[in-house]
Design a protein around this motif. Structure first.
Motif, mmCIF file in Angstrom:
data_model
loop_
_atom_site.group_PDB
_atom_site.id
_atom_site.type_symbol
_atom_site.label_atom_id
_atom_site.label_comp_id
_atom_site.label_asym_id
_atom_site.label_seq_id
_atom_site.Cartn_x
_atom_site.Cartn_y
_atom_site.Cartn_z
ATOM 1 N N PHE A 150 0.840 -1.196 0.000
ATOM 2 C CA PHE A 150 0.000 0.000 0.000
ATOM 3 C C PHE A 150 0.877 1.248 0.000
ATOM 4 O O PHE A 150 0.547 2.248 -0.628
ATOM 5 C CB PHE A 150 -0.907 -0.006 1.225
ATOM 6 C CG PHE A 150 -2.128 -0.875 1.089
ATOM 7 C CD1 PHE A 150 -3.387 -0.318 1.058
ATOM 8 C CD2 PHE A 150 -2.021 -2.259 0.993
ATOM 9 C CE1 PHE A 150 -4.524 -1.103 0.925
ATOM 10 C CE2 PHE A 150 -3.134 -3.063 0.856
ATOM 11 C CZ PHE A 150 -4.400 -2.483 0.819
ATOM 12 N N ASP A 151 1.984 1.179 0.719
ATOM 13 C CA ASP A 151 2.906 2.314 0.811
ATOM 14 C C ASP A 151 3.374 2.749 -0.573
ATOM 15 O O ASP A 151 3.340 3.942 -0.904
ATOM 16 C CB ASP A 151 4.104 1.924 1.684
ATOM 17 C CG ASP A 151 5.125 3.029 1.809
ATOM 18 O OD1 ASP A 151 5.117 3.740 2.819
ATOM 19 O OD2 ASP A 151 5.944 3.195 0.867
ATOM 20 N N GLU A 152 3.803 1.817 -1.394
ATOM 21 C CA GLU A 152 4.318 2.164 -2.711
ATOM 22 C C GLU A 152 3.208 2.374 -3.740
ATOM 23 O O GLU A 152 3.479 2.735 -4.879
ATOM 24 C CB GLU A 152 5.289 1.097 -3.214
ATOM 25 C CG GLU A 152 4.688 -0.282 -3.406
ATOM 26 C CD GLU A 152 5.742 -1.320 -3.756
ATOM 27 O OE1 GLU A 152 6.555 -1.050 -4.648
ATOM 28 O OE2 GLU A 152 5.740 -2.402 -3.118
ATOM 29 N N SER A 153 1.949 2.183 -3.304
ATOM 30 C CA SER A 153 0.807 2.375 -4.202
ATOM 31 C C SER A 153 0.071 3.678 -3.915
ATOM 32 O O SER A 153 -1.108 3.814 -4.236
ATOM 33 C CB SER A 153 -0.156 1.190 -4.079
ATOM 34 O OG SER A 153 0.488 -0.024 -4.398
ATOM 35 N N GLY A 154 0.786 4.622 -3.308
ATOM 36 C CA GLY A 154 0.200 5.941 -3.092
ATOM 37 C C GLY A 154 -0.246 6.229 -1.681
ATOM 38 O O GLY A 154 -0.889 7.262 -1.442
ATOM 39 N N MET A 155 0.089 5.358 -0.708
ATOM 40 C CA MET A 155 -0.281 5.584 0.691
ATOM 41 C C MET A 155 0.969 5.530 1.559
ATOM 42 O O MET A 155 1.213 4.544 2.268
ATOM 43 C CB MET A 155 -1.306 4.541 1.136
ATOM 44 C CG MET A 155 -2.685 4.736 0.541
ATOM 45 S SD MET A 155 -3.788 3.312 0.750
ATOM 46 C CE MET A 155 -3.517 2.456 -0.819
#
Length: 235
Positions: A150-155
């Motif tokens: 999720f971090d590398e997907s815009g969060m």
């Protein structure tokens, strides 16, 4: 000795206004043992290949998409509500009474998506019965390195992982804690333990007592904010 999960050591403090223990006051940290992400999975019929596809679908059809968890107040529930907050999407939470009924409905296509513990999800991801779209950990899972976080997907900063750690009663002598830490650190480094953790979808950690203490405090603060912002209450 207490082998505790992140739920007892951090999340419960944010969920329950009154508890008969305080993990910071009552427990002395020894070492973190392992960590495992949650994973957002979808039924193959859902047209979402990754987290961005999933969120785009949720925005196109507000309230039409749902995700399941093993119960209200679980780490899976927290992950789903944090995802909703950060992306301003309306995805309905469906709380099941345990992982068995949750998995049956997911595999049957009655539930389009779910947050699952990785060891539970792994066999069905490998068989293709569900599709993994995102890991909730700060780093990609070594078991599924092709699944984005999720971090590398815009969060940025998104991390709702399940971890395990060893504690002793507060007031235990420092030399005992030091001895325990040394023994456990050596055990965690053994290939046998590392292989077994990999089979369960977990990564070994280790770390000092001070590092574990800081982790507990930071996790409590994080979960308190998510619970408050998402207005999560337990009856």
């Amino acid at each position: 000795l207490l082998m505790s999960t992140s739920g007892e050591a951090a999340l419960n403090v944010a969920l329950y206004p009154k508890m008969n223990y305080d993990p910071v006051r009552d427990f002395a940290p020894v070492t973190q043992v392992g960590i495992s992400p949650l994973v957002l999975v979808v039924h193959p019929s859902l047209p979402a290949k990754d987290i961005k596809d999933y969120l785009a679908l949720a925005k196109r059809q507000p309230g039409a998409l749902s995700y399941s968890s093993i119960g209200a107040g679980s780490a899976q529930h927290i992950a789903g509500e944090w995802m909703k907050l950060l992306n301003n999407v309306n995805v309905i939470h469906v709380a099941y009474k345990g992982g068995g009924p949750q998995m049956i409905d997911l595999l049957g296509g009655h539930s389009p998506s779910a947050f699952l513990a990785l060891p539970v999800a792994a066999p069905n991801i490998k068989s293709g019965r569900v599709r993994a779209v995102g890991m909730t950990s700060a780093k990609r899972s070594t078991a599924f390195p092709d699944v984005p976080t999720f971090d590398e997907s815009g969060m940025p900063g998104f991390d709702v992982s399940q971890w395990w750690a060893v504690f002793v009663p507060r007031g235990t002598a420092n030399d005992i804690i030091t001895r325990l830490h040394g023994e456990l650190a050596a055990i965690i480094k053994t290939q046998e333990i590392r292989n077994r953790m990999a089979e369960l979808g977990a990564d070994p950690v280790g770390g000092t007592p001070d590092q574990l203490g800081e982790l507990v405090r930071s996790e409590i603060a994080k979960f308190r904010k998510i619970v408050a912002d998402a207005k999560i209450t337990l009856n």
